[in-house]
Design a protein around this motif. Structure first.
Motif, PDB file in Angstrom:
ATOM      1  N   ASN A   8     -12.985  -0.607  13.249  1.00 21.57           N
ATOM      2  CA  ASN A   8     -12.016  -0.359  14.410  1.00 21.57           C
ATOM      3  C   ASN A   8     -11.251  -1.948  14.816  1.00 21.57           C
ATOM      4  O   ASN A   8     -11.345  -1.987  16.169  1.00 21.57           O
ATOM      5  CB  ASN A   8     -12.780   0.424  15.610  1.00 21.57           C
ATOM      6  N   ARG A   9     -11.702  -3.403  14.059  1.00 23.41           N
ATOM      7  CA  ARG A   9     -11.266  -3.846  13.682  1.00 23.41           C
ATOM      8  C   ARG A   9     -10.577  -3.885  12.792  1.00 23.41           C
ATOM      9  O   ARG A   9     -10.713  -3.779  12.104  1.00 23.41           O
ATOM     10  CB  ARG A   9     -11.800  -5.073  14.566  1.00 23.41           C
ATOM     11  N   TRP A  10      -9.656  -5.221  12.494  1.00 24.78           N
ATOM     12  CA  TRP A  10      -9.017  -5.919  11.389  1.00 24.78           C
ATOM     13  C   TRP A  10      -9.649  -7.044  11.218  1.00 24.78           C
ATOM     14  O   TRP A  10      -9.310  -8.107  12.060  1.00 24.78           O
ATOM     15  CB  TRP A  10      -7.115  -5.707  11.376  1.00 24.78           C
ATOM     16  N   HIS A  11     -10.290  -7.912  10.201  1.00 26.24           N
ATOM     17  CA  HIS A  11     -10.310  -8.787   9.937  1.00 26.24           C
ATOM     18  C   HIS A  11     -11.191  -8.457   8.550  1.00 26.24           C
ATOM     19  O   HIS A  11     -10.866  -8.083   7.762  1.00 26.24           O
ATOM     20  CB  HIS A  11     -12.331  -8.384  10.290  1.00 26.24           C
ATOM     21  N   PRO A  12     -10.066  -9.601   8.377  1.00 26.64           N
ATOM     22  CA  PRO A  12     -10.490  -9.899   6.236  1.00 26.64           C
ATOM     23  C   PRO A  12     -12.392 -10.359   6.136  1.00 26.64           C
ATOM     24  O   PRO A  12     -12.369  -9.961   4.712  1.00 26.64           O
ATOM     25  CB  PRO A  12     -10.173 -11.605   5.995  1.00 26.64           C
ATOM     26  N   ASP A  13     -12.812 -10.667   6.807  1.00 22.24           N
ATOM     27  CA  ASP A  13     -14.472  -9.945   6.444  1.00 22.24           C
ATOM     28  C   ASP A  13     -14.984  -9.034   6.207  1.00 22.24           C
ATOM     29  O   ASP A  13     -16.331  -8.413   6.075  1.00 22.24           O
ATOM     30  CB  ASP A  13     -15.069 -11.290   6.805  1.00 22.24           C
ATOM     31  N   ILE A  14     -14.287  -7.753   6.317  1.00 22.38           N
ATOM     32  CA  ILE A  14     -14.591  -6.398   6.626  1.00 22.38           C
ATOM     33  C   ILE A  14     -15.316  -6.168   5.237  1.00 22.38           C
ATOM     34  O   ILE A  14     -14.141  -5.743   4.523  1.00 22.38           O
ATOM     35  CB  ILE A  14     -14.676  -5.688   7.211  1.00 22.38           C
ATOM     36  N   PRO A  15     -16.718  -5.844   4.555  1.00 18.75           N
ATOM     37  CA  PRO A  15     -16.559  -5.952   3.063  1.00 18.75           C
ATOM     38  C   PRO A  15     -16.075  -4.120   3.163  1.00 18.75           C
ATOM     39  O   PRO A  15     -16.403  -3.531   3.399  1.00 18.75           O
ATOM     40  CB  PRO A  15     -18.364  -5.922   3.033  1.00 18.75           C
ATOM     41  N   PRO A  16     -15.147  -3.720   1.296  1.00 19.45           N
ATOM     42  CA  PRO A  16     -15.106  -2.659   1.251  1.00 19.45           C
ATOM     43  C   PRO A  16     -16.323  -1.632   1.032  1.00 19.45           C
ATOM     44  O   PRO A  16     -17.241  -2.349   0.616  1.00 19.45           O
ATOM     45  CB  PRO A  16     -14.454  -3.381  -0.591  1.00 19.45           C
ATOM     46  N   ILE A  17     -16.040  -0.539   1.654  1.00 19.96           N
ATOM     47  CA  ILE A  17     -16.651   0.477   0.811  1.00 19.96           C
ATOM     48  C   ILE A  17     -16.528   1.464  -0.922  1.00 19.96           C
ATOM     49  O   ILE A  17     -17.686   2.094  -0.683  1.00 19.96           O
ATOM     50  CB  ILE A  17     -16.560   1.909   1.853  1.00 19.96           C
TER      51      ILE A  17
ATOM     52  N   PRO B 195      -5.545  -8.406   6.910  1.00 24.39           N
ATOM     53  CA  PRO B 195      -5.322  -9.758   7.449  1.00 24.39           C
ATOM     54  C   PRO B 195      -5.720 -10.958   6.994  1.00 24.39           C
ATOM     55  O   PRO B 195      -7.124 -10.738   6.526  1.00 24.39           O
ATOM     56  CB  PRO B 195      -5.155 -10.072   9.072  1.00 24.39           C
ATOM     57  N   SER B 196      -5.285 -11.964   6.115  1.00 32.25           N
ATOM     58  CA  SER B 196      -5.480 -13.457   5.820  1.00 32.25           C
ATOM     59  C   SER B 196      -6.363 -14.270   7.560  1.00 32.25           C
ATOM     60  O   SER B 196      -6.380 -13.817   7.712  1.00 32.25           O
ATOM     61  CB  SER B 196      -4.549 -14.365   5.166  1.00 32.25           C
ATOM     62  N   ARG B 197      -7.045 -15.265   6.877  1.00 29.81           N
ATOM     63  CA  ARG B 197      -7.721 -15.692   8.172  1.00 29.81           C
ATOM     64  C   ARG B 197      -6.881 -16.586   8.708  1.00 29.81           C
ATOM     65  O   ARG B 197      -6.998 -17.119   9.763  1.00 29.81           O
ATOM     66  CB  ARG B 197      -8.771 -16.700   7.289  1.00 29.81           C
ATOM     67  N   ALA B 198      -5.432 -16.761   7.668  1.00 26.86           N
ATOM     68  CA  ALA B 198      -4.828 -17.718   8.795  1.00 26.86           C
ATOM     69  C   ALA B 198      -3.867 -16.927   9.874  1.00 26.86           C
ATOM     70  O   ALA B 198      -3.714 -17.052  10.398  1.00 26.86           O
ATOM     71  CB  ALA B 198      -3.800 -18.280   7.713  1.00 26.86           C
ATOM     72  N   GLN B 199      -3.661 -15.387   9.093  1.00 33.57           N
ATOM     73  CA  GLN B 199      -2.664 -14.683   9.770  1.00 33.57           C
ATOM     74  C   GLN B 199      -3.912 -14.330  11.023  1.00 33.57           C
ATOM     75  O   GLN B 199      -3.362 -13.807  12.402  1.00 33.57           O
ATOM     76  CB  GLN B 199      -2.445 -13.129   8.872  1.00 33.57           C
ATOM     77  N   LEU B 200      -4.897 -13.848  10.813  1.00 35.84           N
ATOM     78  CA  LEU B 200      -6.438 -14.511  12.204  1.00 35.84           C
ATOM     79  C   LEU B 200      -5.815 -14.514  13.245  1.00 35.84           C
ATOM     80  O   LEU B 200      -5.558 -13.949  14.678  1.00 35.84           O
ATOM     81  CB  LEU B 200      -7.211 -13.618  11.641  1.00 35.84           C
ATOM     82  N   ASP B 201      -5.721 -16.135  12.396  1.00 33.57           N
ATOM     83  CA  ASP B 201      -5.782 -17.071  13.762  1.00 33.57           C
ATOM     84  C   ASP B 201      -4.027 -16.808  14.453  1.00 33.57           C
ATOM     85  O   ASP B 201      -4.165 -17.139  15.908  1.00 33.57           O
ATOM     86  CB  ASP B 201      -5.937 -18.115  12.762  1.00 33.57           C
ATOM     87  N   ALA B 202      -3.362 -16.921  13.117  1.00 27.34           N
ATOM     88  CA  ALA B 202      -1.903 -16.413  13.896  1.00 27.34           C
ATOM     89  C   ALA B 202      -1.876 -15.833  15.064  1.00 27.34           C
ATOM     90  O   ALA B 202      -1.369 -16.050  16.143  1.00 27.34           O
ATOM     91  CB  ALA B 202      -1.243 -16.872  12.672  1.00 27.34           C
ATOM     92  N   TRP B 203      -2.011 -14.653  14.701  1.00 23.48           N
ATOM     93  CA  TRP B 203      -1.357 -13.266  15.763  1.00 23.48           C
ATOM     94  C   TRP B 203      -2.215 -13.492  16.222  1.00 23.48           C
ATOM     95  O   TRP B 203      -1.953 -12.953  18.127  1.00 23.48           O
ATOM     96  CB  TRP B 203      -1.869 -12.202  14.780  1.00 23.48           C
ATOM     97  N   THR B 204      -3.919 -13.950  16.545  1.00 21.09           N
ATOM     98  CA  THR B 204      -4.758 -13.868  17.697  1.00 21.09           C
ATOM     99  C   THR B 204      -3.695 -15.093  18.390  1.00 21.09           C
ATOM    100  O   THR B 204      -3.897 -15.213  20.289  1.00 21.09           O
ATOM    101  CB  THR B 204      -6.311 -14.780  17.626  1.00 21.09           C
TER     102      THR B 204
END
Length: 277
Positions: free
Chosen positions: A5-14, A136-145
């Motif tokens: 229930n969060r957006w993050h690039p490191d959540i492993p795929p199912i 999101p990418s890591r860069a987007q995660l940081d920028a949007w935060t």
């Protein structure tokens, strides 16, 4: 579990799929199962408040890379039999007019939603996924935060990262973007036109795209003026198509979607054959 229930690039795929492969996802309602047919407004204070939105995924699409445009074809969206609508005081566009909590429990069958709480009313099926997007990418995660933190500093409303009720917990829960606002990765756009037959296109940010969906709606007006639609769990069938390099080539940075016909039966919907950007 098979969700987050969060957006993050490191959540492993199912799971991993090829473009064009049939994919079927079982999704949960926006309350993550807290709403049930016996719930009353007196139960609301005990709800976990930051579970939204539970998403099924992510799905890794083989060959998807940053710069590509990912097309999600909605093959079918099958509603569960139970749905709900809730008015939450202080939220929504009409919060100054509707100041008391209220809940409507819906039964869905034969293409209609009906409720004992609203006698004489029935709503036609217009099922769609209220929240769907890619990582999101890591860069987007940081920028949007940072962007949303700046908005809060300037007196605006945003939903900063919060570990409470986060799935998964740990670093991802601490850093992950809340799913409440839509962003460049799509997410909670609540576009009622994204029904069966529609196509959602999102610029890819990370390898595999990492698509997730949830927050099914049986029907919705031109907004969630009480902060909810007819909320439901749903089974969604999709196919993924890749447009290699298309996002980079045309500088596409936001989602867009289209439907080849009427998004629901024409007596209930207009326009026909549109593209939205």
């Amino acid at each position: 579990g098979k969700g987050h229930n969060r957006w993050h690039p490191d959540i492993p795929p199912i799971l991993e799929v090829d473009p064009g492969e049939d994919v079927v996802l079982e999704t949960r309602d926006a309350s993550d199962g807290q709403m049930q047919p016996n719930i009353t407004v007196d139960d609301f204070p005990g709800f976990a408040g930051k579970v939204g939105h539970p998403l099924t995924g992510p799905v890794y699409i083989k060959g998807a890379e940053p710069g590509d445009l990912l097309e999600i074809e909605y093959v079918d969206i099958i509603p569960q039999a139970y749905g709900w609508t809730r008015n939450r005081p202080g939220a929504g566009f009409l919060r100054d007019l509707f100041t008391e909590p209220y809940v409507v429990h819906w039964e869905m069958s034969d293409g209609w939603a009906t409720s004992k709480d609203l006698s004489g009313v029935r709503i036609p099926n217009g099922s769609f996924m209220g929240t769907a997007g890619i990582a999101p990418s890591r860069a987007q995660l940081d920028a949007w935060t940072a962007r949303e933190a700046d908005l809060v500093k300037r007196g605006g409303v945003a939903f900063p990262p919060d570990l409470e009720d986060a799935v998964p917990q740990g670093v991802i829960g601490e850093e992950g973007l809340r799913t409440v606002p839509p962003r460049e990765n799509c997410g909670n756009v609540d576009a009622k036109q994204l029904t069966k037959g529609s196509r959602l296109l999102i610029p890819v940010n990370v390898s595999g795209g990492l698509y997730s969906a949830g927050d099914g709606h049986y029907a919705q007006g031109d907004s969630e003026c009480c902060i909810t639609a007819i909320e439901m769990g749903a089974t969604v069938a999709v196919k993924f198509h890749l447009h290699k390099g298309e996002a980079a080539r045309h500088n596409i940075t936001f989602p867009r979607f289209a439907h080849p016909g009427y998004f629901i039966a024409p007596e209930w919907a207009a326009p026909r054959n549109f593209i939205a950007t």
